[in-house]
Write a protein that holds these residues in place. Structure first.
Motif, PDB file in Angstrom:
ATOM      1  N   TRP A   1       0.816  -1.210   0.000  1.00  0.00           N
ATOM      2  CA  TRP A   1       0.000   0.000   0.000  1.00  0.00           C
ATOM      3  C   TRP A   1       0.849   1.258   0.000  1.00  0.00           C
ATOM      4  O   TRP A   1       0.406   2.319  -0.440  1.00  0.00           O
ATOM      5  N   CYS A   2       2.045   1.156   0.522  1.00  0.00           N
ATOM      6  CA  CYS A   2       2.998   2.271   0.500  1.00  0.00           C
ATOM      7  C   CYS A   2       4.321   1.715  -0.005  1.00  0.00           C
ATOM      8  O   CYS A   2       5.096   1.137   0.756  1.00  0.00           O
ATOM      9  N   THR A   3       4.551   1.886  -1.292  1.00  0.00           N
ATOM     10  CA  THR A   3       5.686   1.251  -1.942  1.00  0.00           C
ATOM     11  C   THR A   3       6.898   2.182  -2.029  1.00  0.00           C
ATOM     12  O   THR A   3       6.817   3.372  -1.721  1.00  0.00           O
ATOM     13  N   GLY A   4       7.988   1.623  -2.515  1.00  0.00           N
ATOM     14  CA  GLY A   4       9.167   2.434  -2.749  1.00  0.00           C
ATOM     15  C   GLY A   4       8.932   3.523  -3.778  1.00  0.00           C
ATOM     16  O   GLY A   4       9.584   4.574  -3.732  1.00  0.00           O
ATOM     17  N   GLN A   5       7.993   3.299  -4.699  1.00  0.00           N
ATOM     18  CA  GLN A   5       7.651   4.326  -5.686  1.00  0.00           C
ATOM     19  C   GLN A   5       7.131   5.595  -5.009  1.00  0.00           C
ATOM     20  O   GLN A   5       7.425   6.706  -5.441  1.00  0.00           O
ATOM     21  N   ARG A   6       6.339   5.402  -3.967  1.00  0.00           N
ATOM     22  CA  ARG A   6       5.783   6.574  -3.274  1.00  0.00           C
ATOM     23  C   ARG A   6       6.881   7.342  -2.559  1.00  0.00           C
ATOM     24  O   ARG A   6       6.933   8.571  -2.616  1.00  0.00           O
ATOM     25  N   PHE A   7       7.773   6.634  -1.889  1.00  0.00           N
ATOM     26  CA  PHE A   7       8.866   7.321  -1.209  1.00  0.00           C
ATOM     27  C   PHE A   7       9.764   8.023  -2.225  1.00  0.00           C
ATOM     28  O   PHE A   7      10.293   9.108  -1.959  1.00  0.00           O
ATOM     29  N   ALA A   8       9.953   7.416  -3.394  1.00  0.00           N
ATOM     30  CA  ALA A   8      10.755   8.060  -4.436  1.00  0.00           C
ATOM     31  C   ALA A   8      10.089   9.353  -4.902  1.00  0.00           C
ATOM     32  O   ALA A   8      10.778  10.349  -5.184  1.00  0.00           O
ATOM     33  N   ALA A   9       8.762   9.355  -4.965  1.00  0.00           N
ATOM     34  CA  ALA A   9       8.041  10.567  -5.371  1.00  0.00           C
ATOM     35  C   ALA A   9       8.195  11.665  -4.324  1.00  0.00           C
ATOM     36  O   ALA A   9       8.343  12.849  -4.669  1.00  0.00           O
ATOM     37  N   TYR A  10       8.176  11.291  -3.052  1.00  0.00           N
ATOM     38  CA  TYR A  10       8.412  12.280  -1.995  1.00  0.00           C
ATOM     39  C   TYR A  10       9.815  12.877  -2.123  1.00  0.00           C
ATOM     40  O   TYR A  10      10.001  14.089  -1.989  1.00  0.00           O
ATOM     41  N   ARG A  11      10.791  12.016  -2.362  1.00  0.00           N
ATOM     42  CA  ARG A  11      12.165  12.516  -2.463  1.00  0.00           C
ATOM     43  C   ARG A  11      12.328  13.412  -3.688  1.00  0.00           C
ATOM     44  O   ARG A  11      13.047  14.416  -3.632  1.00  0.00           O
ATOM     45  N   LYS A  12      11.649  13.079  -4.772  1.00  0.00           N
ATOM     46  CA  LYS A  12      11.715  13.925  -5.962  1.00  0.00           C
ATOM     47  C   LYS A  12      11.150  15.308  -5.666  1.00  0.00           C
ATOM     48  O   LYS A  12      11.676  16.327  -6.127  1.00  0.00           O
ATOM     49  N   LEU A  13      10.077  15.358  -4.876  1.00  0.00           N
ATOM     50  CA  LEU A  13       9.456  16.634  -4.533  1.00  0.00           C
ATOM     51  C   LEU A  13      10.283  17.419  -3.523  1.00  0.00           C
ATOM     52  O   LEU A  13      10.486  18.634  -3.683  1.00  0.00           O
ATOM     53  N   LEU A  14      10.774  16.746  -2.490  1.00  0.00           N
ATOM     54  CA  LEU A  14      11.349  17.431  -1.342  1.00  0.00           C
ATOM     55  C   LEU A  14      12.872  17.356  -1.263  1.00  0.00           C
ATOM     56  O   LEU A  14      13.484  18.074  -0.457  1.00  0.00           O
ATOM     57  N   GLY A  15      13.494  16.502  -2.054  1.00  0.00           N
ATOM     58  CA  GLY A  15      14.942  16.380  -1.999  1.00  0.00           C
ATOM     59  C   GLY A  15      15.420  15.860  -0.661  1.00  0.00           C
ATOM     60  O   GLY A  15      14.787  14.992  -0.043  1.00  0.00           O
ATOM     61  N   ASP A  16      16.516  16.417  -0.176  1.00  0.00           N
ATOM     62  CA  ASP A  16      17.118  15.937   1.071  1.00  0.00           C
ATOM     63  C   ASP A  16      16.270  16.251   2.297  1.00  0.00           C
ATOM     64  O   ASP A  16      16.556  15.734   3.380  1.00  0.00           O
ATOM     65  N   ALA A  17      15.241  17.074   2.145  1.00  0.00           N
ATOM     66  CA  ALA A  17      14.355  17.352   3.280  1.00  0.00           C
ATOM     67  C   ALA A  17      13.483  16.147   3.611  1.00  0.00           C
ATOM     68  O   ALA A  17      12.897  16.090   4.695  1.00  0.00           O
ATOM     69  N   PHE A  18      13.404  15.188   2.688  1.00  0.00           N
ATOM     70  CA  PHE A  18      12.621  13.977   2.938  1.00  0.00           C
ATOM     71  C   PHE A  18      13.529  12.906   3.519  1.00  0.00           C
ATOM     72  O   PHE A  18      14.489  12.468   2.880  1.00  0.00           O
ATOM     73  N   ASP A  19      13.224  12.490   4.739  1.00  0.00           N
ATOM     74  CA  ASP A  19      13.995  11.467   5.451  1.00  0.00           C
ATOM     75  C   ASP A  19      13.138  10.204   5.538  1.00  0.00           C
ATOM     76  O   ASP A  19      12.449   9.957   6.523  1.00  0.00           O
TER      77      ASP A  19
END
Length: 266
Positions: A190-208
């Protein structure tokens, strides 16, 4: 066993004419803890008590389900279906930002006014996971924590944000130097690596974004998680394992430490 929620004060909170029940406990800077599907379960309340014990005033808004209950599988499915078609939520891709987040930002403003301090924390879980990020559009929110965000349900790489809100959230995070702490299990469907990758694309290093091994999840979760979710998912609630040194215990302690550093700086 269900939870009577007897140790929380239940308040009716009015934001722009919309009234919802909010359960409040503890003292100190405020943290808004949003429930996961299918509601404010005893596991969500256990996490709320950990927050209160750590020196925070925790606010738990009732957004769906039966407060304090472990619903049956059938009841949980019914709650989930109602939420998916509710005007307050945007469960599917293309829907943009869930309207209920505007109410939650109003709750954040009230909680900050009541409790003071440099700002408040916001923790989303599952169905409400991304709401913690959207709440960062409210200046009072300075410690967003995104746990296993499941929306949109039909797009593993989606973020449940309109394009304008995504830009506004990114700009606010960057402008004020905030960080977004996030958790998921590596085998979560339900919460895949694709979703975390999308967060990192949006937020960069601010996403932990932190990922736990799926084989560490509680193997005997409540019925809804066993029969409907059917995958390691809820890091600090339904799939939490209360054993010293366990990865989920470490995740909980990291969240508490993150909130302490942001909301109660020395």
């Amino acid at each position: 066993m269900n939870d009577a929620i007897a140790d929380f004060a239940d308040r009716l909170v009015d934001v722009d004419g919309v009234v919802k029940t909010v359960y409040v406990a503890g003292s100190g800077p405020a943290v808004v803890l949003m429930p996961e599907m299918p509601g404010i379960s005893p596991d969500v309340l256990r996490f709320a008590r950990w927050l209160a014990d750590a020196g925070f005033t925790v606010y738990v808004p009732s957004l769906f389900g039966v407060d304090g209950a472990y619903p049956t599988t059938v009841e949980g499915e019914r709650i989930a279906r109602r939420a998916c078609v509710s005007a307050e939520f945007r469960a599917f891709a293309g829907g943009g930002t869930s309207p209920v987040t505007a109410w939650l930002r109003g709750l954040a403003r009230q909680a900050h006014a009541d409790c003071g301090g440099p700002g408040i924390g916001a923790i989303g879980l599952c169905f409400t996971g991304n709401f913690a990020l959207t709440m960062a559009l409210e200046p009072a929110v300075i410690a967003p924590v995104v746990n296993h965000p499941s929306l949109p349900l039909d797009d593993p790489a989606g973020l449940e944000l309109s394009e304008d809100d995504a830009v506004a959230v990114r700009d606010r995070i960057n402008r004020d130097g905030l960080s977004v702490l996030a958790y998921r299990f590596d085998s979560d469907r339900w919460c895949t690596g694709q979703r975390f990758a999308a967060y990192r694309k949006l937020l960069g290093d601010a996403f932990d974004g932190r990922v736990l091994p799926g084989n560490s999840a509680n193997t005997e979760p409540p019925p809804f998680f066993r029969d409907v979710v059917q995958t390691p998912h809820s890091v600090v609630t339904a799939h939490f394992v209360d054993e010293e040194g366990h990865p989920t215990v470490q995740a909980r302690d990291e969240i508490l430490a993150h909130l302490t550093a942001r909301l109660r700086p020395s």
